[in-house]
Structure formats: structure tokens, C-alpha cells
Design an enzyme around this catalytic site. Sequence first.
Site, PDB file in Angstrom:
ATOM      1  N   SER A 138      77.334  42.529  -4.714  1.00  0.00           N
ATOM      2  CA  SER A 138      77.585  43.414  -5.854  1.00  0.00           C
ATOM      3  C   SER A 138      78.122  44.769  -5.411  1.00  0.00           C
ATOM      4  CB  SER A 138      76.307  43.589  -6.681  1.00  0.00           C
ATOM      5  OG  SER A 138      75.280  44.191  -5.909  1.00  0.00           O
ATOM      6  N   ASP A 193      70.487  46.352  -4.234  1.00  0.00           N
ATOM      7  CA  ASP A 193      70.427  46.511  -2.791  1.00  0.00           C
ATOM      8  C   ASP A 193      71.849  46.486  -2.239  1.00  0.00           C
ATOM      9  OD1 ASP A 193      71.131  43.927  -3.135  1.00  0.00           O
ATOM     10  OD2 ASP A 193      69.442  43.050  -2.039  1.00  0.00           O
ATOM     11  N   TYR A 245      70.616  33.323 -14.407  1.00  0.00           N
ATOM     12  CA  TYR A 245      71.040  33.971 -13.167  1.00  0.00           C
ATOM     13  C   TYR A 245      70.000  33.692 -12.086  1.00  0.00           C
ATOM     14  CZ  TYR A 245      72.985  37.491 -10.008  1.00  0.00           C
ATOM     15  OH  TYR A 245      73.562  38.125  -8.941  1.00  0.00           O
TER      16      TYR A 245
END
Length: 535
Positions: free
Chosen positions: A125, A136, A261
Site C-alpha cells: 500500500s 505499515d 479483504y
Amino acid sequence: MAYVIDHNNPSGRPLLVPNFASLNLINPNFVHNPHHRYQQVLVPVQFALNPAVVAQIELERSISLQQFMNDEGLVPSREEEQRRYDVIRKLKEIVIKWIKRVAKLHRLPQNHIRVASATILTYGSYGLGVHNAESDIDALCLGPWFASLTEDFFIVLHDILAKRVEVSDIQCVKDAKVPLMRFKFEGISVDLPYAQLQVTTVPENVDILNPFFLNGIDETSWKSLSGVRANNSILQLVPNVKIFQQLLRCIKLWAKRRGVYGNLFGFFGGVHLAVLTAFICQRNPNVSLAGLVSIFFKTFALWPWPAPVFLQGTMKPHAHPETRSLMPIQLPSSPHEYCHSNVTPSTFMKIRTEFGRGYRQTQDLLKSQFEWRNLFEPYPYSKFYQQFLKICLSTSNEDELGDWIGWVKSRFRGLLVKLEEVHVFYDPNPTEYFDTTIQDPNVVFYWGLVLGRNKFLNLDSIQKGFRKNLGTGHKGVTGNIILSVVQSSQLPKNMQHVGTQPIFSSSGQVIPTYSNHVSHDFVEYSAPEHSVLGL
């Protein structure tokens, strides 16, 4: 002429039709009938909209969606961005000093020591630019040919990091499919795998898609490079990086809120959603953000699975074991690679159901009463299921709980398969809970269940088989695991409001937690009542 919105039109775009007002007709569907008491018959009509009005509505919807994302805290502040930038900068400085030390330890010639270098590349991400304040950092350490994984990375670099005041909670995860070090750097969680290139000098911004740097690398390094290569390929292939990032933020929030997800649970991982999002952006380069969201759900609600999804600009997918999965999605970095999938018939059903729901929700995009919050409403598990599989994981030592949870989650695929074998439909809720009625440190999962025709589940057999699976290849701490079936009436009330933020129980009985523990590493069934698309 005027534009009309016709939801039966496959393109989903406005159609050009005659403007009857220009013909001095009040309404072409009012038909004179002298024998009818009301004189007129109203026939269904498609409402005409000026193209400028359509464009303005879509623009307003896009702005309101961006504001919704900001309100949800999905866009990091400048201060948060700077924190992460500083962490990466400091890590790069550390690995430069590390590689010089390793070169000296290996007694390389002075000219080799002088030019020796290593670097850090981000992916996930953060690498795609869709992280938030809670995300993170996935960072890859790239080193030269003489720096080994087992000794130089896991021992020398580990010791250097452990001595830094900014670093805490450092641990080595050596038995993973992608071995890595996990730690917090100035409070930000970092996952750091390692790849060894067959060069002496690794440029700071090395082009990892260049075949030169991939010659002769080992299999572990190749797996470690996969995430970076996929990210770089996606960012190169999308026509507009900014709109891609905005759309991906929306789709990730939707997936988390709707409980689809989490690759370990049989759902989507981040890379799956990134490829699907890039697919939509490539084929609709000039569409607004709101329009792209609508097209995304329409496309994949009607997608002819298991036809593979692959991006333009990549080679057509080759035959691969992953193409036999229910939802094959090709990694854009190679026609031979696919996103690893744990999708099962049950989780496939849930995903298709949610795609269908998203399609229905976004069909009303141009209506005045449309609200984005309806699309992102948290999935109400207790509304759809009467029974749940309760999975309780515990250890006597709280410091050991994280490793135990990570190992069990990495083996959840085995539990999913066993449930399929006994003709049970299940919906794995990825949310983690803490049960205060249990003395030992613990984490609890609640998975929705719909039993098969015999309405019986031999839980003892399933638990025995899963325990055996957990014992295979495990080298870490072994904790306790208890499987049980509970009724929806036994669930905490806040199970109906599972979202991305913690929701604390007023009774104190069960409190949702959201750990970052990551793994070290068609049958008959009864479908729930909310299934769509004829599934």
C-alpha cells in the site's frame, strides 16, 4: 436531441435520443384514448438528461467521494507522510553502512568495499501510494551477491537494527514463504524481506524490471522481489496514477467494510484489488472517479469467472495452476505469475454477492438521494447468519500470542478446505476479537455458518484434522485452539457494526481488536439468503 440514463444499456453511459419537447409534445407517452375514463395512459418513460448535467453530477459525486475518504482518515496528513519518508531514508542509510561492514567481514578487495551498496525499495500500500496513518510499511532490502540471507541479513543487519533506539519489537520470521524481519521503526510497523542480486553495487533506485538485475537470482529472492515488481508494473501501466490511487483507496475500504479483504481468509489481498482497479482504469482513461467506481462493480459483478483478469500491455496469461482457481488474476510483471489465491467456493460466493450489491448501489449514482456511505456500510454478519464457527486462539504468555496467531492464520486455508469437504457454507469474518471471559491472552474469530442438508457439523473431526495441519512444519510457539459453534444470539451486539475502526463493547464481554499478525508464511452447500446473480 438529449441524453438519457438507461441502466439496461451495456455501456452504462448516457444515450442520445430525440428531445420530444422540441416537437411541441408535452409528453410522448400520454396517449389520447376517448374510451378511457382518464383520457390518458401513462407509459414508462426514460428521463432525459443534458450531457452537461450528467458531467456536473458525476463531478459532484466524485468530490463528495473524495471528501468521504478524507473523513474516514484514509488520506494521511503531511506530517504522517513525512514520518514515513524519514523512516525509509534512515533505513537506506542503515543498509549502506551494513553492506560496507559485510564487505569487510568477507574480506573483499578495497575497491569492492568502496563501491559496495544496498538499498531499500517500498511496495504494498505504501509503494502504491494508497496507505493511511495506520498502515505499515512493506520495504524490500536489496543486497549484492556476497551478502547472504541467513547470516548477513538475519544476523548482522538484525543486530544493527536491534541496537538502534528507533527500533523496537524486532523479530525474524525465517520459515515464511518470503522470509523477513518485522519491527517497529519510530512506532511505524515495517516488514523487511531480503533479495540478493548478483551484482556488487545495487543502485539506490534500481530498476527491478530490468532483466539485467534478475540474472542468476535464487528462488527466495525471486519471491521477495514479486511485490516490488508487481507494484512498479501497475504504476507504469495505468494511464493516470492519481485517479488509480483514489479508486484503489475506495475499493480497499469497500472490501474491508464488507468483509472480503484478507487473502488468508479466502478473500482478496491488496495486490488482487490493485490489479482489478488498474484493469478498470486502463479501459476507462477519461472517466471520473465516481464513474469508475460504478464501472468497477458492474464489470466484476458480471465478469465471466474463471476467465482470468490481466492488464493491457502484458502478455496473454500462460497455462498455470492458478488459472484453475475460481478467480484467477495475473500479476502484471510476468505472464507466468498469478496473484496467489485462497478463494474457495464459499468465499467466491461471498465475493460475487458483494460485487452484485456494489453494482446495485452504484446504479443510482445520478439520483439526488444517492449517498456513498451506503456502499461502504459495514457487513452485518449477525443479520445474515444464525450460527457461527467460533475460533479461539490463546497462549499462556502474551508475548507469544502474536506468533501463534500468525501461524494459525497462515494455515487457515486448510480449515477452509475441511469445511468445504463437509458441505458447509462459511463466511470467514477477518475481524479479530478479544474474549475477556478467558483468562489467558487470546484472539477470537467468528465465521458465519450455513450447515448442509443434514444440518450437522462434526466439529471434533474438523478440529482434529486442523490441529494436525497446524503441527506440520511448525517450529515456533504452540498455543491452544478451540473450535465451537455458537448461535447468533450469543454474539456481542457490536458484531453488527464490524468496520475498520475498533468498536468497544459496553458490557466488556468481547472487545474487537485489530492485530497486524501476518503468516509466517464445487461441492453442494446451502447458500445464505442474500446471494444474488442467480448463485
